[in-house]
Design an enzyme around this catalytic site. Structure first.
Site, PDB file in Angstrom:
ATOM      1  N   PRO A  87      32.377  49.334  96.134  1.00 41.72           N
ATOM      2  CA  PRO A  87      31.637  50.493  95.635  1.00 41.72           C
ATOM      3  C   PRO A  87      31.943  50.683  94.142  1.00 41.72           C
ATOM      4  O   PRO A  87      33.074  50.498  93.710  1.00 41.72           O
ATOM      5  CB  PRO A  87      32.181  51.655  96.470  1.00 41.72           C
ATOM      6  CG  PRO A  87      33.494  51.207  97.014  1.00 41.72           C
ATOM      7  CD  PRO A  87      33.473  49.706  97.055  1.00 41.72           C
ATOM      8  N   GLY A  89      32.399  52.653  90.604  1.00 45.74           N
ATOM      9  CA  GLY A  89      32.774  53.967  90.077  1.00 45.74           C
ATOM     10  C   GLY A  89      33.604  54.783  91.053  1.00 45.74           C
ATOM     11  O   GLY A  89      33.675  56.003  90.955  1.00 45.74           O
ATOM     12  N   GLY A  91      36.955  54.156  91.755  1.00 44.61           N
ATOM     13  CA  GLY A  91      38.394  53.971  91.576  1.00 44.61           C
ATOM     14  C   GLY A  91      38.932  52.769  92.321  1.00 44.61           C
ATOM     15  O   GLY A  91      40.138  52.617  92.477  1.00 44.61           O
ATOM     16  N   GLY A  93      38.352  49.651  91.327  1.00 42.44           N
ATOM     17  CA  GLY A  93      38.533  48.534  90.400  1.00 42.44           C
ATOM     18  C   GLY A  93      37.330  47.628  90.269  1.00 42.44           C
ATOM     19  O   GLY A  93      37.480  46.427  90.042  1.00 42.44           O
ATOM     20  N   SER A  94      36.115  48.208  90.370  1.00 43.42           N
ATOM     21  CA  SER A  94      34.935  47.329  90.307  1.00 43.42           C
ATOM     22  C   SER A  94      34.791  46.672  88.934  1.00 43.42           C
ATOM     23  O   SER A  94      34.440  45.490  88.849  1.00 43.42           O
ATOM     24  CB  SER A  94      33.657  48.085  90.690  1.00 43.42           C
ATOM     25  OG  SER A  94      33.432  49.151  89.806  1.00 43.42           O
ATOM     26  N   SER A  95      35.078  47.393  87.856  1.00 43.67           N
ATOM     27  CA  SER A  95      34.925  46.764  86.536  1.00 43.67           C
ATOM     28  C   SER A  95      36.010  45.705  86.324  1.00 43.67           C
ATOM     29  O   SER A  95      35.754  44.635  85.764  1.00 43.67           O
ATOM     30  CB  SER A  95      34.943  47.808  85.417  1.00 43.67           C
ATOM     31  OG  SER A  95      36.221  48.393  85.302  1.00 43.67           O
ATOM     32  N   ASP A 138      44.713  47.502  86.709  1.00 42.20           N
ATOM     33  CA  ASP A 138      43.580  47.086  87.557  1.00 42.20           C
ATOM     34  C   ASP A 138      43.314  45.591  87.429  1.00 42.20           C
ATOM     35  O   ASP A 138      43.151  44.885  88.422  1.00 42.20           O
ATOM     36  CB  ASP A 138      42.306  47.859  87.167  1.00 42.20           C
ATOM     37  CG  ASP A 138      42.373  49.331  87.504  1.00 42.20           C
ATOM     38  OD1 ASP A 138      43.443  49.812  87.910  1.00 42.20           O
ATOM     39  OD2 ASP A 138      41.342  50.005  87.344  1.00 42.20           O
TER      40      ASP A 138
HETATM   41  C1  MEV Z   1      42.560  53.497  86.945  1.00 42.90           C
HETATM   42  O1  MEV Z   1      42.401  52.631  88.072  1.00 42.90           O
HETATM   43  C2  MEV Z   1      43.990  53.770  86.711  1.00 42.90           C
HETATM   44  C3  MEV Z   1      44.321  54.689  85.525  1.00 42.90           C
HETATM   45  O2  MEV Z   1      45.736  54.849  85.519  1.00 42.90           O
HETATM   46  C4  MEV Z   1      43.828  54.142  84.219  1.00 42.90           C
HETATM   47  C5  MEV Z   1      44.607  52.925  83.745  1.00 42.90           C
HETATM   48  O3  MEV Z   1      45.700  52.639  84.220  1.00 42.90           O
HETATM   49  O4  MEV Z   1      44.090  52.244  82.840  1.00 42.90           O
HETATM   50  C6  MEV Z   1      43.710  56.085  85.724  1.00 42.90           C
END
Ligand code: MEV
Length: 295
Positions: A87, A89, A91, A93-95, A138
């Protein structure tokens, strides 16, 4: 899934894993440790030789994707096919998974067999196009697989996957914007610094107790409360975490940047929670941790 560094007739292939952050999101930006796990969901990329400027073969209207391509691929001569089970956006880690897949495919095209660490370094340059100044957690866990203790400036440490419990993901259905949330936390400092420090300490506590569902559950619950105090949770995420706890989860927390995205729940058995979520009309699925990538 294709061989993570494979090439074949008709193109060059690359794969990147999605991830969940078990503990330490946001804290990791400021040098505290995080504990992250690669998941079996992920993204595959195929590069094909084409005439003209390098481009994504199917229409995608995200200018950040164009920026990432310009960092990771030559400007001319490639068509890019993207296939993802993640999915976007949320969280997960798609990008990062996309950038890892692109980096692997491009390195395969160059005839190289890079280590996961080299892939992670290259992918991080691409992920900056999406998120400004990501910590690298990520892209590192996406490239290395398995469970990792990650801290800026230190070697990532691979840990054996947890035994005796599993993860259920509950999806809020709302996208969070990592760059904006990281900026929001930066603006809330130094007031939120004690929470960030505690989140880092909880990451190491979790790393030392990975097989102990009771301890992991408590850590998830405290981490969620700390992230709420930092300002990155939402009423929907709080509701999903409460829902998980009242339907069999030992602990639950938002995972990733927050502001939307997913909650992860630690459970001995996923059946009860998945049934309850389905009856309540929530999107939830059991989520497997991916094996480490070969060195
Ligand atoms: C995003 O998956 C994790 C954050 O800590 C950002 C990052 O570490 O770059 C929110």
């Amino acid at each position: 899934m294709v061989d993570s560094s494979g090439s074949e007739r008709g193109g060059w292939l690359g794969r990147g894993r999605g991830k969940v952050i078990l503990c330490g999101e946001h804290a990791v930006v400021y040098g505290h440790p995080a504990l992250a796990a690669a998941v079996t969901l992920g993204t595959e990329v195929r590069l094909r030789a084409e005439t003209g400027p390098t481009r994504v073969l199917e229409a995608r209207a995200d200018p950040r994707l164009e920026a990432a391509l310009s960092v990771l691929l030559p400007a001319e001569g490639l068509g890019v096919e993207i296939d993802s089970t993640l999915p976007v956006g949320r969280g997960m880690g798609s990008s990062a998974a996309l950038c890892v897949a692109l980096a692997r495919a491009e390195l395969a095209r160059q005839g190289r067999r890079p280590s996961p660490g080299e892939v992670a370094d290259l992918a991080l340059a691409g992920d900056r196009a999406f998120h400004g100044n990501p910590s690298g957690v990520d892209t590192t866990v996406s490239a290395m697989g398995g469970v990792l203790r990650f801290q800026r400036g230190a070697e990532p440490r691979a840990l054996p996957g947890p035994r005796g419990w599993r993860l259920v993901v509950l999806d809020s259905g709302v996208a969070g914007h990592t760059g904006a949330l990281v900026a929001q936390v930066a603006a809330a400092r130094p007031g939120v610094d004690p929470h960030l420090a505690r989140l880092g300490a909880l990451s190491d506590l979790a790393a030392a107790n990975l097989d102990d569902l009771g301890v992991i559950g408590e850590i998830f619950n405290e981490a969620h409360a700390r992230l709420r105090a930092v300002g990155v949770s939402t009423p929907a995420l709080d509701h999903l975490a409460d829902f998980a706890r009242t339907h069999g989860a030992v602990g639950a927390k938002l995972s990733g940047a927050g502001g939307g995205g997913v909650v992860i729940a630690a459970v001995a058995d996923s059946g009860d929670l998945l049934r309850a979520a389905s009856e309540a009309g929530l999107t939830a699925f059991a989520c497997d941790i991916a094996a480490p990538e070969p060195p």
